[in-house]
Design an enzyme around this catalytic site. Structure first.
Site: not given
Length: 680
Positions: A469-470
């Protein structure tokens, strides 16, 4: 030693010279940079030539470069590697920056030049990016109160400064509360149920705290979450849960309730000054969702679809508890514990079975290889690049022709000076100056389970998902290809910014992707297909419960920020207000003394005020977008190139719906999300 922040950086890729910067350098450097930025603004105002796009709009975007650079370093480190001294400096600097921004955006002479260019826009033959920069610049002045008069203009500036101070104090209180708690266990029997690596890390922490005959657990996620999932001792789970959920809500000097009340009153007043009904109306004017009514309709529609199944999931846990012979009433501190047990029983799956296949170093290689296969970029670890802590790893990011297109910093483990959670940030956005692409400096900061004396860092599957995600956010910054900093990378509408991050999570469930990196840390065995299938099946396990929980936070955010000035001034009880906002989503009875708002840093100390819904909004986008990859192949080069060219590289240069339709060929529909979540 001279102050390194006063001059150009002579480091490789002009990275901040972290090792040479002392805390004492920031005040002098930022105040001098403020002076330089003011002079640059005066030069634009006093330019004798007629206002043009180049000498006004473009000049504004390029102004204050050193101020932006130095303040980015200060506030990034205040989140990732702070000290009491650094926090004090941030508290002192923040209102000065807010005051400067207000002065610039409320300067009538400067606005006259901006407005003159804006009124000529139809005849200027601008590119789409230039049109967007002009529109955004003009609207930014208007939304910052330039057209207000007299006392109203002064009051707008006062509110902006006060909100910046409150936000920092809120964060500092939350960090202090998180770091200030210890659950000290001296009886080994109280560790029953906990995996060995969790116990080893608790022993390591105890040794660091000078308690060699004990085990210490904290409120940091890698310590808190496994304790809640595995500890057999129910009374200790209750104690740790209550410690977590009472942060900044105890009526002491770290209590955030008064800060919340001040914040919502000031935000409501600020919106009212500009003629908006509520702060949410003000914020959502520049979002894909457009209005509070549309957001609340969106959230309630999802709630209607997920709440009945969420109630079934809670009842399922109650029945499971009875089947275990446990004569208890299900409480919030029981949920993770019994949910994990049932998950293991239903899917023959638990974190301890999965974690050996996700050694951190392998997952990092995997996310890099995924990016290489999709977007043609490679990552080269560099020992010579400057970093701000020994845990941080620095990488050169190379394009498909071998040129360095970005610098990537990765900071994975918790420590006392770092706030909780995971986030992406940048020390410099990508932009073009004098025909040259200035490369971005992008960082992701996480709080993953660190290695211990006996165990490497093995990630839970949700931590793997967090890393992807990041990294999606990071790709948005690293692959940016825009002319102007203010439109670069993640400088997009807030409810669009989560698309690149959330779509990346989908690859974690694909065997074709997992085979790139998911191998047993001892044997080297690739993750078995049967285990991947069980992970996929379990992905919708208690998804309705998780959806309702996320929706509850979105509705709470909208409740706080949909208040008129009069309504905000009438609120005196933070707990009672939250209880009312949570009522439609409650699946458990209230635990007295606990509160979410007092620790809801996303909306009171981050950028998510009237924006927390964007996580769910972006899930609609990401599920719909990933369905195209599923249709064409998860590593289909043509689809990936289209995503890169139409989404990742474009930043905020066009309206996000136009960018999305260019990639997807249509507007998004929620069916893919509802299907993925098992709700249809």
């Amino acid at each position: 030693m001279s102050n390194p922040l006063l001059s150009s950086f002579q480091t490789k890729y002009e990275l901040p010279p972290f090792s040479r910067i002392s805390v004492a350098d920031y005040t002098e450097a930022i105040e001098k940079a403020l002076g330089e930025a003011k002079e640059e603004i005066n030069q634009i105002i006093n330019n004798e030539e007629a206002p043009s796009f180049h000498n006004t709009i473009e000049a504004l975007d390029y102004s204050g470069e050193k101020l932006q650079r130095n303040s980015s370093i200060l506030f990034n480190l205040n989140s990732a590697e702070t000290t009491d001294e650094l926090q004090k400096i941030a508290q002192d600097i923040s209102p000065k920056l807010s005051a400067f921004n207000s002065e610039v955006k409320q300067n009538e002479q400067l606005f006259d030049r901006v407005k003159a260019v804006y009124q000529q826009r139809e005849s200027l033959d601008l590119t789409k990016e230039q049109e967007k920069l002009l529109d955004e610049t003009y609207l930014d002045f208007v939304r910052r109160g330039v057209e207000l008069e007299g006392e109203k203009k002064a009051r707008f500036k006062e509110i902006s400064i006060e909100l910046s101070k409150i936000s920092l104090t809120f964060s500092e209180n939350l960090l202090a509360e998180t770091n200030g708690y210890e659950l000290v266990i001296e009886d080994e029997n109280d560790l029953s149920g906990l995996p060995n690596d969790v116990k080893d890390r608790a022993k390591d922490l105890a040794n660091k705290k000078g308690k060699p005959n004990a085990w210490v657990f904290s409120l940091q996620a890698p310590s808190y979450i496994p304790f809640m999932e595995y500890a057999d001792n129910r009374s200790l789970r209750e104690r740790l849960y209550k410690a977590y959920m009472t942060k900044c809500f105890k009526g002491d000097d770290r209590d955030n309730q008064e800060l919340i009340l001040k914040t919502i009153r000031l935000k409501a007043e600020l919106a009212s000054l500009l003629g908006y009904q509520t702060f949410a109306h003000y914020i959502l004017e520049q979002r894909m969702a457009e209005s509070p009514e549309k957001v609340i309709e969106f959230l309630n529609d999802l709630l209607e679809k997920s709440l009945p199944k969420a109630k079934e999931e809670v009842e399922e846990i109650r029945n499971f508890i009875k089947s275990q012979g446990d004569d208890i009433e299900l409480q919030r501190w029981d949920w993770a514990y019994y949910s994990e047990k049932l998950r293991k029983e239903k899917y023959e799956l638990d974190d301890e079975l999965v974690k050996p296949f996700f050694k951190l170093e392998n997952v990092i290689d995997g996310v890099f290889t995924t990016a290489e296969k999709l977007f043609g970029i490679t990552f080269k670890l560099s020992e010579e690049l400057e970093v701000y802590h020994e845990d941080v790893k620095a990488y050169e990011v190379q394009g498909d022709t071998g040129e360095v297109i970005a610098v990537f910093l990765a900071d994975f483990f918790p420590r006392d000076g770092k706030r909780g959670g995971a986030w992406m940030t940048s020390y410099r956005n990508q932009y073009v100056q004098n025909g040259k692409r200035v490369i971005p400096q992008v960082s992701i900061v996480c709080n993953f389970t660190p290695s211990s004396a006996n165990h490497p860092s093995l990630l839970k599957f949700d931590e793997v998902s967090t890393l992807f995600h990041e990294f999606g956010h990071a790709l948005h910054g690293m692959l940016a290809d825009t002319t102007y900093q203010s439109l670069s990378g993640t400088s997009v509408y807030w409810d669009f910014v989560e698309l690149p991050s959330q779509i990346m999570e989908n690859w974690c469930y694909e065997k074709e992707c997992l085979d790139l990196f998911a191998k047993h840390y001892k044997t080297g065995e690739l993750i078995p297909e049967d285990l991947v299938n069980r992970i996929k099946k379990s992905a919708t396990y208690h998804e309705a419960y998780a959806t309702v929980r996320q929706l509850s936070f979105g509705l709470l955010d909208m409740a706080w920020h949909s208040l008129s000035t009069e309504e905000a001034n009438e609120i005196t009880d933070v707990g009672a207000f939250e209880d009312k906002a949570f009522a439609p989503t409650e699946l458990f009875s209230k635990v007295e003394g606990t509160n979410m708002s007092a620790q809801f840093g996303h909306i009171f100390a981050g950028g998510y005020a009237a924006g927390y819904y964007s996580y769910k909004w972006a899930e609609v986008l990401d599920a719909d977008a990933f369905s195209l990859f599923q249709q064409n192949g998860v590593f289909d080069k043509e689809t990936a190139t289209s995503f890169k060219e139409n989404i990742l590289s474009k930043g905020g240069t066009e309206h996000p719906m136009e960018l999305y339709k260019r990639f997807r060929g249509q507007e998004p529909t929620p069916e893919a999300l509802l299907k993925r979540a098992g709700l249809i």
